[in-house]
Design an enzyme around this catalytic site. Structure first.
Site, short mmCIF file in Angstrom:
data_model
loop_
_atom_site.label_atom_id
_atom_site.label_comp_id
_atom_site.label_asym_id
_atom_site.label_seq_id
_atom_site.Cartn_x
_atom_site.Cartn_y
_atom_site.Cartn_z
N LYS A 51 0.84 -1.20 0.00
CA LYS A 51 0.00 0.00 0.00
C LYS A 51 0.88 1.25 0.00
O LYS A 51 1.92 1.28 0.64
CB LYS A 51 -0.90 -0.03 1.25
CG LYS A 51 -1.72 1.23 1.47
CD LYS A 51 -2.76 1.43 0.40
CE LYS A 51 -3.39 2.81 0.47
NZ LYS A 51 -4.17 3.12 -0.76
N GLY A 52 0.44 2.29 -0.71
CA GLY A 52 1.21 3.53 -0.81
C GLY A 52 1.58 4.09 0.56
O GLY A 52 0.73 4.20 1.44
N GLY A 78 -7.84 7.43 -0.60
CA GLY A 78 -7.08 8.63 -0.21
C GLY A 78 -5.82 8.31 0.57
O GLY A 78 -5.45 9.02 1.51
N ASN A 133 4.41 6.61 -6.85
CA ASN A 133 3.03 6.84 -7.28
C ASN A 133 2.84 8.32 -7.59
O ASN A 133 2.69 9.14 -6.69
CB ASN A 133 2.08 6.39 -6.15
CG ASN A 133 0.63 6.67 -6.45
OD1 ASN A 133 0.28 7.12 -7.54
ND2 ASN A 133 -0.23 6.43 -5.47
N CYS A 136 -2.04 9.05 -8.08
CA CYS A 136 -3.22 8.82 -7.24
C CYS A 136 -4.30 9.86 -7.54
O CYS A 136 -4.07 11.05 -7.37
CB CYS A 136 -2.87 8.86 -5.76
SG CYS A 136 -4.31 8.47 -4.75
N ASN A 198 -2.60 3.50 -13.14
CA ASN A 198 -3.38 3.67 -11.92
C ASN A 198 -4.85 3.79 -12.35
O ASN A 198 -5.17 3.64 -13.53
CB ASN A 198 -2.91 4.92 -11.17
CG ASN A 198 -3.15 4.81 -9.68
OD1 ASN A 198 -4.24 4.42 -9.25
ND2 ASN A 198 -2.16 5.16 -8.89
N GLY A 223 -10.50 -2.34 -12.27
CA GLY A 223 -11.21 -3.59 -12.55
C GLY A 223 -11.35 -3.86 -14.04
O GLY A 223 -10.83 -3.10 -14.87
N GLY A 249 -4.11 -3.05 -14.81
CA GLY A 249 -5.42 -2.50 -15.15
C GLY A 249 -6.38 -3.59 -15.56
O GLY A 249 -6.36 -4.05 -16.71
C1 LIG Z 1 -8.74 0.23 -3.08
C2 LIG Z 1 -7.58 0.61 -3.96
C3 LIG Z 1 -6.48 1.24 -3.39
C4 LIG Z 1 -5.39 1.62 -4.18
N1 LIG Z 1 -4.29 2.21 -3.61
C5 LIG Z 1 -3.21 2.52 -4.37
C6 LIG Z 1 -2.04 3.09 -3.78
O1 LIG Z 1 -1.94 3.29 -2.56
N2 LIG Z 1 -1.00 3.41 -4.61
C7 LIG Z 1 -1.05 3.18 -5.97
O2 LIG Z 1 -0.09 3.49 -6.67
N3 LIG Z 1 -2.14 2.62 -6.55
C8 LIG Z 1 -3.22 2.30 -5.78
N4 LIG Z 1 -4.32 1.72 -6.37
C9 LIG Z 1 -4.33 1.47 -7.82
C10 LIG Z 1 -3.97 0.01 -8.15
O3 LIG Z 1 -2.68 -0.32 -7.71
C11 LIG Z 1 -4.08 -0.23 -9.67
O4 LIG Z 1 -3.19 0.61 -10.34
C12 LIG Z 1 -5.49 0.01 -10.21
O5 LIG Z 1 -6.44 -0.46 -9.29
C13 LIG Z 1 -5.71 -0.63 -11.57
O6 LIG Z 1 -5.54 -2.03 -11.50
P1 LIG Z 1 -6.77 -3.07 -11.35
O7 LIG Z 1 -7.78 -2.69 -12.39
O8 LIG Z 1 -6.18 -4.41 -11.55
O9 LIG Z 1 -7.32 -2.88 -9.96
C14 LIG Z 1 -5.41 1.35 -5.58
C15 LIG Z 1 -6.54 0.71 -6.14
C16 LIG Z 1 -7.62 0.34 -5.36
C17 LIG Z 1 -8.78 -0.36 -6.00
#
Ligand SMILES: Cc1cc2nc3c(=O)[nH]c(=O)nc-3n(C[C@H](O)[C@H](O)[C@H](O)COP(=O)(O)O)c2cc1C
Length: 309
Positions: A51-52, A78, A133, A136, A198, A223, A249
């Site tokens: 997590k970030g 956030g 990151n 965000c 992201n 998703g 993604g």
């Molecule tokens: C609940 C949640 C929290 C996330 N927190 C971060 C984060 O802290 N730092 C970051 O770079 N990306 C964060 N992301 C983005 C994911 O790492 C990813 O880039 C994005 O969800 C697209 O991938 P996916 O479609 O497989 O989920 C977050 C995504 C979700 C759904």
């Protein structure tokens, strides 16, 4: 003989970032990795991205922070996290005992904050690389604002690069006009690898309350809904830069991962899919192994960028 799935994501870095296989977890969707150890053998994964982390602990945005949409989820967490000091004290010693490399995702509101995060994490046992990151969509300051502009993206990358000997991955936002220009800027500024994407800026409205569904009004869509768009961006970026690209993604199956790899990604990240199926990343890896065996592919390198030739 089993196929060679290993990949080097930081060939230009003294330490390098060699993964036993290309399947990683995406930041924010797999906690600190520690939470999933009970559910499956996380040591089999290529890498875990945590997590970030920010300089100070953050409570995140007001609730509600997660809303389901067609084929996806919109989140506005956030950057809720324990802060970099607690991460170094409590999490890194656990990671140091793991075989799977852990990559720390960092986020700041200013270039100086990113630099200080990089300094704090340099040389910490258990931390194999940084993922910066600059993408965000859920914070008021910093975040995607840095990733939308090549000049700002370049400044953050250069600051982190000069402050750390660790491999530096820069994570891009899709919420920009010209993602290839941002990718080139961060590669020129010293990024060892680039991850994308992201989440996409998005929102939902509750028609009963006539209010936005999320406490912070907008959030980021992730998703399956974003997969084809993310794939096109990975294809574009992989053609624009010489450094390894990590695709992310909407990946929830080995087929999805293969598409990203054939588009030019050297590795992939599984994100929201872990919410539905906690072992989604391992399923992706096992499916990849099965595909390579069935297709008699000896090395992952034969597949990277295959759709570009
Ligand atoms: C609940 C949640 C929290 C996330 N927190 C971060 C984060 O802290 N730092 C970051 O770079 N990306 C964060 N992301 C983005 C994911 O790492 C990813 O880039 C994005 O969800 C697209 O991938 P996916 O479609 O497989 O989920 C977050 C995504 C979700 C759904």
């Amino acid at each position: 003989m089993s196929a060679d799935l290993s990949v080097q994501l930081a060939p230009g870095n003294r330490r390098g970032l060699r993964l036993a296989n290309p399947v990683m977890t995406a930041s924010g969707t797999f906690g600190y990795g520690t939470e999933y150890g009970q559910l499956f053998d996380i040591q089999k994964l290529g890498a875990i991205v945590c997590k970030g982390a920010t300089l100070e602990p953050r409570e995140g945005n007001p609730q509600p922070r997660l809303v389901e949409t067609a084929c996806g989820v919109v989140n506005s967490i956030g950057l809720q996290n324990i802060g970099v000091r607690a991460l170094i004290k409590e999490k890194a010693p656990v990671w140091a005992k793991w075989r799977v490399p852990v990559i720390v995702n960092i986020a700041g509101e200013t270039v100086e904050e990113y630099r200080r995060l990089a300094v704090a994490l340099d040389g910490v046992k258990g931390v194999s690389a940084l993922e910066v990151n600059i993408s965000c969509p859920n914070v008021k300051a910093g975040g995607a604002a840095f990733g939308a502009d090549p000049q700002c993206a370049s400044e953050v990358t250069a600051a982190v690069r000069s402050a750390s000997s660790l491999p530096v991955i820069v994570k891009l936002t899709p919420n920009t006009g010209d993602i290839a220009a941002v990718a080139k800027a961060v590669a020129d500024a010293g990024a060892d690898a680039i991850s994308l994407v992201n989440s996409f800026k998005a929102m939902a409205i509750d028609v009963k309350t006539r209010r936005p569904s999320l406490g912070s009004i907008t959030g980021g869509l992730s998703g399956p809904a974003i997969k084809p768009v993310a794939l096109a961006m990975v294809y574009e970026v992989a053609g624009a830069v010489g450094v390894p690209v990590i695709g992310c993604g909407g990946i929830s199956s080995a087929g999805d991962a293969l598409e990203f790899i054939m588009a030019g990604a050297s590795a992939v990240q599984v994100g929201s899919a872990s919410f539905l199926n906690p072992r989604a990343s391992l399923d992706v890896l096992e499916g990849l192994e099965e595909f390579m065996q069935a297709e008699k592919v000896k090395s992952l390198k034969e597949l990277i960028g295959a759709a570009r030739e």
